[in-house]
Design an enzyme around this catalytic site. Structure first.
Site, short mmCIF file in Angstrom:
data_model
loop_
_atom_site.label_atom_id
_atom_site.label_comp_id
_atom_site.label_asym_id
_atom_site.label_seq_id
_atom_site.Cartn_x
_atom_site.Cartn_y
_atom_site.Cartn_z
CD GLN A 1 14.42 29.12 34.15
OE1 GLN A 1 14.13 30.30 33.95
NE2 GLN A 1 15.59 28.75 34.62
CE LYS A 2 11.39 25.44 42.62
NZ LYS A 2 10.91 24.08 42.61
CG ASP A 3 8.33 22.66 38.73
OD1 ASP A 3 8.68 21.86 39.59
OD2 ASP A 3 7.73 23.72 39.00
CG LEU B 1 9.24 32.34 46.25
CD1 LEU B 1 10.62 32.91 46.47
CD2 LEU B 1 8.32 33.40 45.69
CB SER B 2 9.43 25.57 46.24
OG SER B 2 8.80 24.32 46.46
CB VAL C 1 9.71 34.18 41.50
CG1 VAL C 1 9.74 35.24 42.59
CG2 VAL C 1 8.96 34.69 40.28
CG HIS D 1 1.98 29.56 42.29
ND1 HIS D 1 2.20 29.33 43.63
CD2 HIS D 1 2.17 28.36 41.67
CE1 HIS D 1 2.50 28.05 43.81
NE2 HIS D 1 2.48 27.44 42.65
P1 AMP Z 1 3.05 24.02 41.49
O1 AMP Z 1 1.90 24.65 42.21
O2 AMP Z 1 4.27 23.83 42.34
O3 AMP Z 1 2.65 22.77 40.73
O4 AMP Z 1 3.50 25.05 40.38
C1 AMP Z 1 2.59 25.57 39.45
C2 AMP Z 1 3.36 26.35 38.41
O5 AMP Z 1 4.08 27.41 39.04
C3 AMP Z 1 4.38 25.49 37.65
O6 AMP Z 1 4.40 25.85 36.28
C4 AMP Z 1 5.67 25.86 38.34
O7 AMP Z 1 6.81 25.68 37.53
C5 AMP Z 1 5.44 27.34 38.65
N1 AMP Z 1 6.32 27.78 39.74
C6 AMP Z 1 6.53 27.20 40.94
N2 AMP Z 1 7.46 27.87 41.65
C7 AMP Z 1 7.87 28.90 40.86
C8 AMP Z 1 8.82 29.95 41.02
N3 AMP Z 1 9.57 30.07 42.12
N4 AMP Z 1 8.98 30.84 40.00
C9 AMP Z 1 8.24 30.72 38.86
N5 AMP Z 1 7.31 29.76 38.66
C10 AMP Z 1 7.13 28.85 39.64
#
Ligand code: AMP
Length: 279
Positions: free
Chosen positions: A145-147, A181-182, A173, A34
């Site tokens: 790009q992760k999603d 990362l997740s 990332v 993020h």
């Molecule tokens: P989320 O909180 O999981 O809904 O993610 C919020 C945003 O962060 C979305 O656009 C995701 O694609 C992005 N995101 C999540 N994990 C990563 C990562 N490892 N690297 C880059 N962006 C990420």
């Protein structure tokens, strides 16, 4: 940093920010992925808004809505550290009221891969992101790009509904061993965590075979063997970047996409061809 908890106060605060303004939607539990989005957003924006909202509409029955990690205090500290101008942390009631019934349906692209496993997921994502874009009215929205399928769904929504915003995609990332990362990585046991990076290695192997000219079925079959126990595949494929339909070979622009289960935890990952520049 300004913190808004209601739609009205978020709209008011966002209106006052210098332009161009970038917006990074998240579900909170912020990690370095993020923060990379925020960093990328800063490149061509004079102000940055981040939302943190665990959106119930994008979780199906029996999914992890209740146990999804939440850390509002930690998130606020990270956002202050990242020099964000406005954090929008709405309540579920504030976003959807009592009898919410309006949804964004982006059609077939939302029903394959992640959409096949999670039938109402992208309807929930598109609905909340369109609402957030109306509330914040940014010049650019920054996505990871992760999603991968989410980026395709949201780019289609923005294009077809004429939303006046530019969509920027930021590369994934990863941990040192390649695991993306997740927030959901926190669910993994030690054994599952050790096996989880094999998802990335399988994607790399599939991409390497495709680049050598091996057809998708053979490339998939070979790469699938790389996933380590206790991982189990949901899918591994190469798809057109725009419509997410399967390809028989690597024809750019494309994503090599994969999803696997490690116990109760589903992980998704992808490689993008050509790889994205930083926003
Ligand atoms: P989320 O909180 O999981 O809904 O993610 C919020 C945003 O962060 C979305 O656009 C995701 O694609 C992005 N995101 C999540 N994990 C990563 C990562 N490892 N690297 C880059 N962006 C990420």
């Amino acid at each position: 940093m300004n913190v808004a908890q209601t739609v009205v106060s978020a709209r008011e605060a966002a209106t006052a920010l210098p332009r161009p303004m970038a917006f990074v939607p998240t579900m909170g539990a912020l990690h370095a992925g993020h923060l990379r989005l925020i960093e990328a957003a800063r490149k061509d924006a004079r102000s940055i808004v981040v939302s943190a909202f665990v959106n119930p509409l994008q979780f199906g029955a029996g999914e992890d809505l209740e146990r999804y990690p939440r850390d509002v205090e930690g998130d606020l500290q990270k956002l202050i550290g990242a020099d964000v101008d406005l954090a929008f942390i709405p309540s579920t009631h504030g976003m959807y009221g009592a009898e919410y019934s309006t949804f964004v349906d982006v059609g077939a692209i939302a029903s394959t891969y992640e959409g096949a496993v999670r039938p109402t997921h992208f309807r929930g994502v598109a609905t909340v992101v369109l609402k957030l874009l109306h509330i914040i009215a940014p010049d650019v929205v920054v996505l990871g790009q992760k999603d991968a399928q989410q980026t395709a769904v949201l780019r289609k929504m923005v294009r077809e509904l004429d939303v006046p915003v530019r969509v920027a995609i930021v590369p994934t990332v990863r941990e040192d061993d390649g695991l993306a990362l997740s927030s959901r990585n926190a669910y993994l046991s030690r054994v599952q965590r050790a096996a989880a990076s094999s998802l990335y290695r399988a994607l790399c192997a599939m991409a390497a075979s495709l680049r050598e000219g091996v057809g998708a079925p053979q490339a998939r079959q070979d790469a699938m063997r790389i996933l380590q126990s206790p991982g189990e595949w949901d899918y591994l494929d190469v798809v057109d970047m725009e419509n997410f339909l399967p390809l028989q070979s690597l024809q750019e622009p494309a994503f090599v996409i994969g999803a696997a289960r490690f116990g109760d935890t589903r992980l998704i990952d992808n490689l993008m061809f050509p790889s994205p520049g930083v926003a």
